[in-house]
Design a protein around this motif. Structure first.
Motif, PDB file in Angstrom:
ATOM      1  N   VAL A 175       0.839  -1.203   0.000  1.00 40.12           N
ATOM      2  CA  VAL A 175       0.000   0.000   0.000  1.00 40.12           C
ATOM      3  C   VAL A 175       0.873   1.252   0.000  1.00 40.12           C
ATOM      4  CG1 VAL A 175      -1.610   1.362   1.399  1.00 40.12           C
ATOM      5  CG2 VAL A 175      -1.992  -1.093   1.088  1.00 40.12           C
ATOM      6  N   PHE A 176       1.908   1.234   0.843  1.00 40.56           N
ATOM      7  CA  PHE A 176       2.803   2.390   0.920  1.00 40.56           C
ATOM      8  C   PHE A 176       3.538   2.597  -0.405  1.00 40.56           C
ATOM      9  CE2 PHE A 176       6.928   4.343   1.731  1.00 40.56           C
ATOM     10  CZ  PHE A 176       6.559   5.472   2.449  1.00 40.56           C
ATOM     11  N   THR A 177       4.065   1.519  -0.960  1.00 37.59           N
ATOM     12  CA  THR A 177       4.813   1.625  -2.221  1.00 37.59           C
ATOM     13  C   THR A 177       3.916   2.076  -3.364  1.00 37.59           C
ATOM     14  OG1 THR A 177       6.300  -0.131  -1.495  1.00 37.59           O
ATOM     15  CG2 THR A 177       6.293   0.385  -3.838  1.00 37.59           C
ATOM     16  N   ILE A 200      -3.417   5.905   4.120  1.00 37.60           N
ATOM     17  CA  ILE A 200      -1.969   5.723   3.922  1.00 37.60           C
ATOM     18  C   ILE A 200      -1.597   5.925   2.451  1.00 37.60           C
ATOM     19  CG2 ILE A 200      -0.073   4.046   4.006  1.00 37.60           C
ATOM     20  CD1 ILE A 200      -1.524   2.807   6.449  1.00 37.60           C
ATOM     21  N   GLY A 201      -2.341   5.270   1.575  1.00 40.89           N
ATOM     22  CA  GLY A 201      -2.048   5.401   0.150  1.00 40.89           C
ATOM     23  C   GLY A 201      -2.232   6.818  -0.359  1.00 40.89           C
ATOM     24  N   HIS A 213      -3.203  17.291 -11.636  1.00 40.29           N
ATOM     25  CA  HIS A 213      -3.187  15.996 -10.955  1.00 40.29           C
ATOM     26  C   HIS A 213      -2.945  16.097  -9.446  1.00 40.29           C
ATOM     27  CE1 HIS A 213      -3.005  14.572 -15.065  1.00 40.29           C
ATOM     28  NE2 HIS A 213      -3.245  13.368 -14.627  1.00 40.29           N
ATOM     29  N   THR A 214      -3.015  17.308  -8.901  1.00 40.84           N
ATOM     30  CA  THR A 214      -2.845  17.468  -7.462  1.00 40.84           C
ATOM     31  C   THR A 214      -3.914  16.702  -6.689  1.00 40.84           C
ATOM     32  OG1 THR A 214      -1.827  19.644  -7.766  1.00 40.84           O
ATOM     33  CG2 THR A 214      -2.713  19.156  -5.591  1.00 40.84           C
ATOM     34  N   VAL A 215      -5.087  16.593  -7.255  1.00 39.12           N
ATOM     35  CA  VAL A 215      -6.174  15.819  -6.629  1.00 39.12           C
ATOM     36  C   VAL A 215      -6.189  14.389  -7.159  1.00 39.12           C
ATOM     37  CG1 VAL A 215      -8.677  15.639  -6.366  1.00 39.12           C
ATOM     38  CG2 VAL A 215      -7.574  17.880  -6.245  1.00 39.12           C
ATOM     39  N   ILE A 216      -5.946  14.222  -8.449  1.00 36.89           N
ATOM     40  CA  ILE A 216      -6.081  12.904  -9.075  1.00 36.89           C
ATOM     41  C   ILE A 216      -5.108  11.893  -8.481  1.00 36.89           C
ATOM     42  CG2 ILE A 216      -5.832  11.634 -11.249  1.00 36.89           C
ATOM     43  CD1 ILE A 216      -6.765  14.154 -12.700  1.00 36.89           C
ATOM     44  N   ARG A 217      -3.845  12.268  -8.310  1.00 38.92           N
ATOM     45  CA  ARG A 217      -2.848  11.309  -7.818  1.00 38.92           C
ATOM     46  C   ARG A 217      -3.117  10.840  -6.391  1.00 38.92           C
ATOM     47  NH1 ARG A 217       1.964  14.739 -10.675  1.00 38.92           N
ATOM     48  NH2 ARG A 217       1.761  13.822 -12.762  1.00 38.92           N
ATOM     49  N   PRO A 218      -3.408  11.743  -5.433  1.00 44.20           N
ATOM     50  CA  PRO A 218      -3.755  11.248  -4.093  1.00 44.20           C
ATOM     51  C   PRO A 218      -5.008  10.374  -4.072  1.00 44.20           C
ATOM     52  CG  PRO A 218      -3.107  13.546  -3.981  1.00 44.20           C
ATOM     53  CD  PRO A 218      -3.222  13.206  -5.436  1.00 44.20           C
ATOM     54  N   VAL A 219      -5.999  10.755  -4.887  1.00 45.00           N
ATOM     55  CA  VAL A 219      -7.220   9.937  -4.954  1.00 45.00           C
ATOM     56  C   VAL A 219      -6.895   8.556  -5.514  1.00 45.00           C
ATOM     57  CG1 VAL A 219      -9.454   9.690  -6.098  1.00 45.00           C
ATOM     58  CG2 VAL A 219      -8.806  11.882  -5.102  1.00 45.00           C
ATOM     59  N   ALA A 220      -6.039   8.512  -6.535  1.00 43.02           N
ATOM     60  CA  ALA A 220      -5.636   7.219  -7.100  1.00 43.02           C
ATOM     61  C   ALA A 220      -4.882   6.391  -6.070  1.00 43.02           C
ATOM     62  CB  ALA A 220      -4.766   7.437  -8.337  1.00 43.02           C
ATOM     63  N   GLY A 221      -3.984   7.036  -5.310  1.00 42.96           N
ATOM     64  CA  GLY A 221      -3.251   6.315  -4.272  1.00 42.96           C
ATOM     65  C   GLY A 221      -4.178   5.747  -3.211  1.00 42.96           C
ATOM     66  N   ALA A 222      -5.189   6.543  -2.826  1.00 48.19           N
ATOM     67  CA  ALA A 222      -6.159   6.067  -1.830  1.00 48.19           C
ATOM     68  C   ALA A 222      -6.995   4.919  -2.387  1.00 48.19           C
ATOM     69  CB  ALA A 222      -7.061   7.225  -1.408  1.00 48.19           C
TER      70      ALA A 222
END
Length: 207
Positions: free
Chosen positions: A7-9, A104-105, A74-83
């Motif tokens: 998840v972290f990676t 965490i993601g 992508h300031t919103v897109i990338r964190p949402v994708a990680g989550a």
């Protein structure tokens, strides 16, 4: 085994290139190389969309200033994708709460996105365009290498991602002053151009 390292990676990778992370994880699951990837990420439509968007990012990410605009979007897109990826991985393994994995993601993706965006803003202060291509290729290879490594050695990959994230945050802190100086010089150049365009000053009309 806990899915936390993966998840972290994946969160770190999503903050750098979310589409590459989703595409790689989905391919590893679809080809049977990993049992930790949920079926939702292996769906053909998900892989196709991620592949097309990855190609778009591969081009935009190598053009000076276009990369910074792309990062802003992508300031919103990338964190949402990680989550999203983190929650799916947690739901697949059952060893970690989906909410906790999403936090965490998402937070890891936001941190690595900050490093990426800050680094690119500093790179754009360079007068030559080749550094953007070099940095972009290094990011793409880094994401591909670490996501692949995490499939076979998740804990070691998470440690590497953590070191890269910490190092990147320190570097960005040092680069902030350079970015501010660049913006100040650019504002001064605009003021000088405006002053030259208005020269000679207009005489006031006679009373």
């Amino acid at each position: 085994m806990s899915v936390l390292p993966l998840v972290f990676t994946s969160g770190w990778a999503s903050g750098i290139n979310a589409y590459a992370a989703v595409l790689l994880l989905g391919l590893f699951g679809a080809t049977g190389l990993s049992d930790d990837v949920p079926a939702a990420m292996q769906r053909p439509e998900v892989l196709i969309v991620a592949g097309v968007l990855f190609l778009c990012e591969a081009v935009a990410d190598k053009i000076p200033y276009v990369d910074s605009v792309w990062d802003s979007v992508h300031t919103v897109i990338r964190p949402v994708a990680g989550a999203w990826v983190g929650a799916l991985l947690a739901g697949q393994s059952g060893s970690l709460s989906e909410v906790a994995a999403g936090v965490i993601g998402g937070s890891t993706a936001l941190a690595s996105h900050t490093v990426k965006a800050g680094t690119r803003m500093a790179v754009n202060t360079s007068p030559e365009p080749f550094s953007n291509v070099v940095v972009s290729l290094a990011e793409d290879l880094g994401v591909g290498g670490i996501v692949t490594f995490s499939m076979f050695h998740p804990v070691a990959a998470a440690i590497v991602a953590g070191v890269l994230l910490a190092t990147g945050l320190v570097v960005v802190c040092f680069l902030v002053s350079r970015i501010r100086r660049f913006r100040r010089r650019r504002a001064e150049r605009r003021e000088r151009k405006r002053a030259l365009a208005e020269w000679p000053p207009q005489e006031p009309p006679p009373a």
